[in-house]
Write a protein that holds these residues in place. Sequence first.
Motif, short mmCIF file in Angstrom:
data_model
loop_
_atom_site.label_atom_id
_atom_site.label_comp_id
_atom_site.label_asym_id
_atom_site.label_seq_id
_atom_site.Cartn_x
_atom_site.Cartn_y
_atom_site.Cartn_z
N PHE A 212 0.81 -1.23 0.00
CA PHE A 212 0.00 0.00 0.00
C PHE A 212 0.84 1.28 0.00
O PHE A 212 0.49 2.23 -0.71
CB PHE A 212 -1.00 -0.01 1.15
N PRO A 213 1.94 1.35 0.76
CA PRO A 213 2.73 2.58 0.68
C PRO A 213 3.23 2.87 -0.75
O PRO A 213 3.21 4.02 -1.19
CB PRO A 213 3.89 2.32 1.65
N SER A 214 3.65 1.82 -1.49
CA SER A 214 4.07 2.07 -2.89
C SER A 214 2.89 2.56 -3.72
O SER A 214 3.02 3.47 -4.54
CB SER A 214 4.56 0.80 -3.59
N LEU A 215 1.73 1.93 -3.49
CA LEU A 215 0.54 2.31 -4.26
C LEU A 215 0.19 3.79 -4.01
O LEU A 215 0.01 4.57 -4.95
CB LEU A 215 -0.63 1.42 -3.80
N ILE A 216 0.15 4.16 -2.73
CA ILE A 216 -0.29 5.52 -2.38
C ILE A 216 0.74 6.56 -2.85
O ILE A 216 0.40 7.56 -3.48
CB ILE A 216 -0.50 5.64 -0.85
N THR A 217 2.03 6.30 -2.57
CA THR A 217 3.02 7.33 -2.91
C THR A 217 3.24 7.43 -4.42
O THR A 217 3.43 8.53 -4.94
CB THR A 217 4.37 7.08 -2.20
N THR A 218 3.20 6.29 -5.13
CA THR A 218 3.41 6.38 -6.59
C THR A 218 2.33 7.25 -7.22
O THR A 218 2.61 8.12 -8.06
CB THR A 218 3.41 4.98 -7.24
N ILE A 219 1.08 7.04 -6.82
CA ILE A 219 -0.01 7.81 -7.43
C ILE A 219 -0.03 9.25 -6.87
O ILE A 219 -0.24 10.21 -7.61
CB ILE A 219 -1.36 7.09 -7.20
N PRO B 132 10.70 -0.38 -20.06
CA PRO B 132 10.45 -1.12 -18.81
C PRO B 132 10.68 -0.33 -17.53
O PRO B 132 10.08 -0.63 -16.50
CB PRO B 132 11.44 -2.30 -18.87
N GLU B 133 11.53 0.71 -17.57
CA GLU B 133 11.84 1.44 -16.33
C GLU B 133 10.78 2.49 -16.02
O GLU B 133 10.76 3.05 -14.93
CB GLU B 133 13.20 2.14 -16.43
N SER B 134 9.92 2.80 -16.99
CA SER B 134 8.96 3.90 -16.78
C SER B 134 7.65 3.41 -16.17
O SER B 134 7.22 2.28 -16.41
CB SER B 134 8.62 4.57 -18.11
N PHE B 135 7.04 4.30 -15.40
CA PHE B 135 5.72 4.03 -14.83
C PHE B 135 4.68 4.39 -15.90
O PHE B 135 4.48 5.57 -16.22
CB PHE B 135 5.54 4.89 -13.57
N VAL B 136 4.05 3.37 -16.46
CA VAL B 136 3.06 3.59 -17.52
C VAL B 136 1.72 3.02 -17.03
O VAL B 136 1.44 1.82 -17.19
CB VAL B 136 3.49 2.88 -18.84
N LEU C 298 2.49 -3.00 -9.06
CA LEU C 298 3.00 -4.32 -8.61
C LEU C 298 4.18 -4.76 -9.48
O LEU C 298 5.09 -5.45 -9.03
CB LEU C 298 1.88 -5.36 -8.69
N ARG C 299 4.16 -4.36 -10.76
CA ARG C 299 5.30 -4.70 -11.65
C ARG C 299 6.55 -3.93 -11.23
O ARG C 299 7.62 -4.51 -11.07
CB ARG C 299 4.95 -4.37 -13.11
N LEU C 300 6.39 -2.63 -11.02
CA LEU C 300 7.57 -1.81 -10.72
C LEU C 300 8.06 -1.96 -9.29
O LEU C 300 9.23 -1.80 -9.01
CB LEU C 300 7.24 -0.33 -10.97
N HIS C 301 7.12 -2.24 -8.36
CA HIS C 301 7.50 -2.37 -6.95
C HIS C 301 6.96 -3.66 -6.37
O HIS C 301 6.08 -3.63 -5.49
CB HIS C 301 6.94 -1.18 -6.14
N PRO C 302 7.41 -4.81 -6.86
CA PRO C 302 6.88 -6.07 -6.30
C PRO C 302 7.15 -6.14 -4.80
O PRO C 302 8.31 -6.01 -4.38
CB PRO C 302 7.65 -7.16 -7.08
#
Length: 474
Positions: free
Chosen positions: A292-299, A395-399, A344-348
Amino acid sequence: MPAVTTSVPPTRPIPGSYGFPVLGPLKDRLDYFWFQGPEKFFRNRMSTYKSTVFRVNMPPTFPFFTGVDPHVVAVLDCTSFATLFDSAIVDKRDVLVGDYMPSLSFTGGTRVVVYQDTSEEAHGRIKSFCLDLLRRSARVWVDEFLGSLGIMLSTIEGDLSKGATSSNFLVPLQKCVFTFLTKSIVGADPSTDEAIKETGFALLDSWLALQLLPVTNIGFLQPLEEIFLHSFPYPFLLVSGPYKKLYNFVEKQGKEVLERATSEYGMTKDEAINNILFVLGFNAFGGFSLFFPSLITTIGRENNGLRENIRDEVRRVLKGTNGELGFEAVKQMELVKSTVYEILRLHPPVPLQYGRARNDFVLTSHDATFQVSKGELLCGYQPLAMRDPTVFKDPESFVPTRFMGDQGREQLNYVYWSNGPQTSSPSPENKQCAAKDYVVWTACLFLAELFRKYDDFECDESSTAITKLEKATS
Ligand code: HEM
């Protein structure tokens, strides 16, 4: 996605070396935790050997981890990584975090399901129990999650409305995750138990930390981290009190679930409580606390209009369901789902997976084949496999839209966070996360509820804090 072949192309020796005894493992350990960090550690070697498959040492090691073999074969592209999902090729017995296994005292003397291999009779039985737990909890999962999330969001809103410039969401988030999981999985309400009510989540944190510290990179003040956190296993004694409190809580409040475990799945009461605590605390609470922290901070740190697009989609779908929010509603939210998959792909959340070769076999990577001997330990590092440039464009970009449309959905075959492709299903015969779909739907519910209640939110650039939460105006 065949990972193994016994014919062409010709095999080549696995590059890399384990170095001299003691010195080789020690050097790799220092690189891994200190001089390079996990990602650079794997990336540098991949580049030096010009191969996504190579030999390397993995911590923990020297001086007080005697009997732990640090030698592994790293697998870092989507093809070779998929070998770890093939139960006919790899044995998953006791390799959850590598050759090192925390003392059985941490799980009350029970070898819980996650440490069992598919060839063990108990694995299928207990995995079926876990799948059953989830199926039955589905009835209350959504309501409990939305209820606990409401409390978390009100806490943050309260902080910000009192004039704070930011509100750290970690503790409210962990309380939310702990409460909704115990209510839906165990059928137990933490608020009714004095020993658990306020600190249940922290008891789990301390129990988790002692098991995982020897293999976890903290990025703390080196060399203190090496001396105090990575040199010896911590004794269970330090958390025996917290474990006992959690054990008593499940024993007292989880009667219905325990009754099913013993009468339908052939477990003793003690075995059932230890398994439930592990799945609840390690898999579910631990997994969501990382994800969840990755989900919240990425967005919350994005500034290309993603939040606006998600909000529009959420509100459009909810109009069609007359405001009803549940798993069926979020399944219609294509951008929300794709964004969740992309994070989930970028931050498993669980970056490393292991499996031991049952027999000699030929391992296939995206461009070569290698001979692996019986007993060798394969080590997959997800963050690199999930950025395999032969599978993922840019692959390195958040798409966020990556997994939308037919072609996008096709790529879900290569999203491996659950220890299996996102297109496969967990079963008693495999080692895929029992909650593969629940995790994705719950993350989607999180976003849908957030954008139903709020027009926008923002996160701090360098911490787990929310800096803006704008109430919905329409
Ligand atoms: C974001 C949350 C979660 C993440 C990231 C996650 C991740 C994983 C991973 C990577 C594995 C495979 C470990 C290995 O063998 O290497 C796994 C296994 C497992 N997970 Fe999850 N998990 C999450 C949530 C849950 C939840 C909510 C449950 C159940 C309530 C659950 C139940 C299990 C079980 C029972 C296994 C063992 C499967 C087996 O032994 O066959 N997980 N999980």
